[in-house]
Motif scaffolding. Structure first.
Motif, PDB file in Angstrom:
ATOM      1  N   LEU A   8       0.833  -1.215   0.000  1.00 32.16           N
ATOM      2  CA  LEU A   8       0.000   0.000   0.000  1.00 32.16           C
ATOM      3  C   LEU A   8       0.859   1.254   0.000  1.00 32.16           C
ATOM      4  O   LEU A   8       0.579   2.214  -0.720  1.00 32.16           O
ATOM      5  N   ARG A   9       1.910   1.234   0.820  1.00 35.84           N
ATOM      6  CA  ARG A   9       2.791   2.395   0.898  1.00 35.84           C
ATOM      7  C   ARG A   9       3.490   2.636  -0.440  1.00 35.84           C
ATOM      8  O   ARG A   9       3.622   3.769  -0.897  1.00 35.84           O
ATOM      9  N   ALA A  10       3.934   1.568  -1.060  1.00 29.79           N
ATOM     10  CA  ALA A  10       4.619   1.702  -2.345  1.00 29.79           C
ATOM     11  C   ALA A  10       3.679   2.280  -3.396  1.00 29.79           C
ATOM     12  O   ALA A  10       4.054   3.188  -4.149  1.00 29.79           O
ATOM     13  N   PHE A  11       2.459   1.773  -3.451  1.00 33.54           N
ATOM     14  CA  PHE A  11       1.533   2.261  -4.472  1.00 33.54           C
ATOM     15  C   PHE A  11       1.091   3.689  -4.186  1.00 33.54           C
ATOM     16  O   PHE A  11       0.957   4.512  -5.114  1.00 33.54           O
ATOM     17  N   ALA A  12       0.863   4.016  -2.919  1.00 27.25           N
ATOM     18  CA  ALA A  12       0.456   5.379  -2.575  1.00 27.25           C
ATOM     19  C   ALA A  12       1.528   6.381  -2.985  1.00 27.25           C
ATOM     20  O   ALA A  12       1.227   7.454  -3.530  1.00 27.25           O
ATOM     21  N   THR A  13       2.780   6.032  -2.734  1.00 31.60           N
ATOM     22  CA  THR A  13       3.882   6.936  -3.093  1.00 31.60           C
ATOM     23  C   THR A  13       4.028   7.040  -4.603  1.00 31.60           C
ATOM     24  O   THR A  13       4.171   8.143  -5.153  1.00 31.60           O
ATOM     25  N   LEU A  14       3.975   5.911  -5.290  1.00 32.65           N
ATOM     26  CA  LEU A  14       4.093   5.937  -6.740  1.00 32.65           C
ATOM     27  C   LEU A  14       2.902   6.647  -7.374  1.00 32.65           C
ATOM     28  O   LEU A  14       3.043   7.360  -8.372  1.00 32.65           O
ATOM     29  N   GLY A  15       1.721   6.485  -6.776  1.00 34.42           N
ATOM     30  CA  GLY A  15       0.537   7.154  -7.300  1.00 34.42           C
ATOM     31  C   GLY A  15       0.627   8.666  -7.188  1.00 34.42           C
ATOM     32  O   GLY A  15       0.024   9.395  -7.992  1.00 34.42           O
ATOM     33  N   GLN A  16       1.374   9.151  -6.208  1.00 35.34           N
ATOM     34  CA  GLN A  16       1.578  10.593  -6.066  1.00 35.34           C
ATOM     35  C   GLN A  16       2.698  11.089  -6.970  1.00 35.34           C
ATOM     36  O   GLN A  16       2.582  12.137  -7.608  1.00 35.34           O
ATOM     37  N   GLU A  17       3.785  10.335  -7.033  1.00 38.43           N
ATOM     38  CA  GLU A  17       4.949  10.766  -7.811  1.00 38.43           C
ATOM     39  C   GLU A  17       4.780  10.516  -9.307  1.00 38.43           C
ATOM     40  O   GLU A  17       5.275  11.295 -10.128  1.00 38.43           O
ATOM     41  N   LEU A  18       4.124   9.386  -9.653  1.00 38.42           N
ATOM     42  CA  LEU A  18       3.993   8.957 -11.050  1.00 38.42           C
ATOM     43  C   LEU A  18       5.357   8.904 -11.735  1.00 38.42           C
ATOM     44  O   LEU A  18       5.509   9.290 -12.897  1.00 38.42           O
ATOM     45  N   GLU A  42      -0.545  -5.647  -8.188  1.00 36.08           N
ATOM     46  CA  GLU A  42      -1.452  -5.773  -9.329  1.00 36.08           C
ATOM     47  C   GLU A  42      -1.916  -7.219  -9.505  1.00 36.08           C
ATOM     48  O   GLU A  42      -3.091  -7.467  -9.840  1.00 36.08           O
ATOM     49  N   ASP A  43      -1.018  -8.179  -9.259  1.00 37.02           N
ATOM     50  CA  ASP A  43      -1.413  -9.588  -9.336  1.00 37.02           C
ATOM     51  C   ASP A  43      -2.483  -9.896  -8.295  1.00 37.02           C
ATOM     52  O   ASP A  43      -3.441 -10.633  -8.562  1.00 37.02           O
ATOM     53  N   HIS A  44      -2.318  -9.322  -7.101  1.00 33.77           N
ATOM     54  CA  HIS A  44      -3.283  -9.564  -6.025  1.00 33.77           C
ATOM     55  C   HIS A  44      -4.643  -8.942  -6.351  1.00 33.77           C
ATOM     56  O   HIS A  44      -5.685  -9.569  -6.143  1.00 33.77           O
ATOM     57  N   VAL A  45      -4.618  -7.704  -6.852  1.00 29.63           N
ATOM     58  CA  VAL A  45      -5.871  -7.019  -7.188  1.00 29.63           C
ATOM     59  C   VAL A  45      -6.520  -7.664  -8.405  1.00 29.63           C
ATOM     60  O   VAL A  45      -7.750  -7.730  -8.518  1.00 29.63           O
ATOM     61  N   GLY A  46      -5.693  -8.123  -9.329  1.00 29.31           N
ATOM     62  CA  GLY A  46      -6.222  -8.801 -10.500  1.00 29.31           C
ATOM     63  C   GLY A  46      -6.455  -7.921 -11.702  1.00 29.31           C
ATOM     64  O   GLY A  46      -7.138  -8.337 -12.652  1.00 29.31           O
ATOM     65  N   THR A  47      -5.885  -6.715 -11.665  1.00 33.77           N
ATOM     66  CA  THR A  47      -6.049  -5.808 -12.799  1.00 33.77           C
ATOM     67  C   THR A  47      -4.905  -4.801 -12.784  1.00 33.77           C
ATOM     68  O   THR A  47      -4.374  -4.485 -11.706  1.00 33.77           O
ATOM     69  N   PRO A  48      -4.492  -4.306 -13.938  1.00 33.49           N
ATOM     70  CA  PRO A  48      -3.435  -3.287 -13.953  1.00 33.49           C
ATOM     71  C   PRO A  48      -3.882  -2.006 -13.233  1.00 33.49           C
ATOM     72  O   PRO A  48      -5.013  -1.544 -13.406  1.00 33.49           O
ATOM     73  N   LEU A  49      -2.999  -1.472 -12.450  1.00 28.40           N
ATOM     74  CA  LEU A  49      -3.262  -0.219 -11.735  1.00 28.40           C
ATOM     75  C   LEU A  49      -2.497   0.945 -12.348  1.00 28.40           C
ATOM     76  O   LEU A  49      -2.803   2.106 -12.074  1.00 28.40           O
ATOM     77  N   LEU A  50      -1.490   0.615 -13.171  1.00 31.26           N
ATOM     78  CA  LEU A  50      -0.639   1.633 -13.789  1.00 31.26           C
ATOM     79  C   LEU A  50      -0.446   1.319 -15.265  1.00 31.26           C
ATOM     80  O   LEU A  50      -0.469   0.158 -15.680  1.00 31.26           O
ATOM     81  N   VAL A  51      -0.278   2.385 -16.012  1.00 30.08           N
ATOM     82  CA  VAL A  51       0.146   2.263 -17.405  1.00 30.08           C
ATOM     83  C   VAL A  51       1.563   2.803 -17.472  1.00 30.08           C
ATOM     84  O   VAL A  51       1.800   3.974 -17.147  1.00 30.08           O
ATOM     85  N   VAL A  57       4.500   7.430 -16.174  1.00 28.38           N
ATOM     86  CA  VAL A  57       3.637   6.465 -15.505  1.00 28.38           C
ATOM     87  C   VAL A  57       2.285   7.131 -15.295  1.00 28.38           C
ATOM     88  O   VAL A  57       2.211   8.291 -14.855  1.00 28.38           O
ATOM     89  N   GLU A  58       1.221   6.429 -15.624  1.00 30.05           N
ATOM     90  CA  GLU A  58      -0.126   6.950 -15.417  1.00 30.05           C
ATOM     91  C   GLU A  58      -0.969   5.929 -14.677  1.00 30.05           C
ATOM     92  O   GLU A  58      -0.747   4.715 -14.798  1.00 30.05           O
ATOM     93  N   LEU A  59      -1.924   6.413 -13.917  1.00 30.48           N
ATOM     94  CA  LEU A  59      -2.855   5.530 -13.232  1.00 30.48           C
ATOM     95  C   LEU A  59      -3.959   5.099 -14.191  1.00 30.48           C
ATOM     96  O   LEU A  59      -4.469   5.906 -14.970  1.00 30.48           O
ATOM     97  N   THR A  60      -4.323   3.829 -14.136  1.00 36.46           N
ATOM     98  CA  THR A  60      -5.528   3.386 -14.828  1.00 36.46           C
ATOM     99  C   THR A  60      -6.733   3.850 -14.017  1.00 36.46           C
ATOM    100  O   THR A  60      -6.599   4.357 -12.894  1.00 36.46           O
ATOM    101  N   GLU A  61      -7.922   3.660 -14.557  1.00 36.15           N
ATOM    102  CA  GLU A  61      -9.121   4.025 -13.787  1.00 36.15           C
ATOM    103  C   GLU A  61      -9.187   3.197 -12.506  1.00 36.15           C
ATOM    104  O   GLU A  61      -9.525   3.705 -11.431  1.00 36.15           O
ATOM    105  N   ALA A  62      -8.834   1.919 -12.599  1.00 35.63           N
ATOM    106  CA  ALA A  62      -8.793   1.069 -11.398  1.00 35.63           C
ATOM    107  C   ALA A  62      -7.746   1.582 -10.418  1.00 35.63           C
ATOM    108  O   ALA A  62      -7.958   1.566  -9.197  1.00 35.63           O
TER     109      ALA A  62
END
Length: 300
Positions: A8-18, A42-51, A57-62
């Protein structure tokens, strides 16, 4: 794979920094390790979260939905960690206190210092927040008490008058009206004005506009700023004059002339607000101290 805070921490940081490099530097992990952590998520969620591409780097809608959903989770974990550390230092309670520019430039810092000296076991988490957002933050339990501009009669919120100041005009020191000791608001009708931006300063702006209309004019706005420092800087630069609180006298600035407005009978009020049903022991202690300290209680 089980989901843990590291993901969660990794994704939150990457989602802010892109940006993988900046995110890895912020997290203090190697970039390949960050990439693997995101892939596991992403494997756990079952869908891509980033492009991903070679440049961006961009966030997908998911990804955008997931980032919004975990924001409160990561914030709560950070809060739990910080509270545990404070408890180890002897801090037993915490209060989240919102303030506005007018409040923090007036009597509020003196009150907070006195409270800290009397109750060192209660940590005060100070959060700048415009008046217009404080009621919602209280009802959503994001803050415990706020110090805002104006008065409040919104239910289910309690309020207590805390402080008040005069409205003043601030002008560049070389302005022709700065030669006078006092001004009327109507003396400024031909001037261009600097104001705070509409959202954050809406309630104050509406009050000043009403006072101007009562004197037969509407202020011509030349520029806007997001905070007090920006307003002062624009005035010093000659962009216009501004209306502010006499609390500005507590933080004198070179290049600014402050003049009392003789035709403004209204006072600029600062009010403490909190949720009526908040049974926090720390808030009870704070309010008891507040009722004894507040400047308006001393002035009558």
């Amino acid at each position: 794979m089980s989901l843990d805070l590291r993901h969660l921490r990794a994704f939150a940081t990457l989602g802010q920094e892109l940006h993988f490099r900046r995110a890895s530097e912020s997290l203090r992990v190697a970039q390949p390790a960050l990439t693997k952590t995101i892939q596991q998520l992403e494997d756990h969620v079952g869908t891509p979260l980033l492009v991903r591409s070679t440049r961006r780097v961009e966030l997908t809608e998911a990804g955008r939905v997931f980032l919004a959903e975990i924001a409160d989770v990561t914030a709560q974990i950070d809060r739990a960690v910080e509270r545990a550390r404070k408890a180890a230092r002897g801090v037993r309670g915490e209060l989240r206190i919102a303030y506005t520019d007018f409040a923090i430039n007036g009597a509020l810092p003196h009150f907070l210092r006195a409270f800290n000296e009397a109750h060192p076991d209660i940590y005060l988490d100070l959060i700048f927040m415009p008046t217009i957002h404080q009621h919602e933050a209280i009802l959503r339990h994001r803050i415990d008490i706020g110090f805002l501009y104006g008065v409040s009669d919104q239910q289910p919120i309690n309020s207590l008058p805390f402080d008040e100041n005069d409205y003043v005009a601030i002008l560049p020191v070389n302005h022709h009206l700065a030669k006078r000791d006092q001004l009327a608001l109507s003396d400024l009708k031909a001037e261009k004005f600097v104001f705070g931006t509409g959202d954050s300063w809406m309630i104050f702006r509406n009050q000043v506009f009403a006072e101007c209309r009562a004197r037969g004019f509407l202020p011509e706005i030349s520029l806007e700023a997001t905070n007090s420092d920006g307003i002062f800087g624009l005035v010093i630069a000659g962009a216009g004059v501004a209306i502010y609180s006499s609390a500005i006298g507590n933080m004198p600035r070179q290049g600014i002339a402050i003049r009392q407005l003789t035709d403004m009978p209204a006072k600029l009020p600062i009010t403490a607000v909190w949720e009526r049903g908040n049974a926090s022991k720390e808030l009870t202690v704070f309010l008891r101290f507040l009722r004894r300290f507040r400047p308006l209680a001393k002035s009558g």
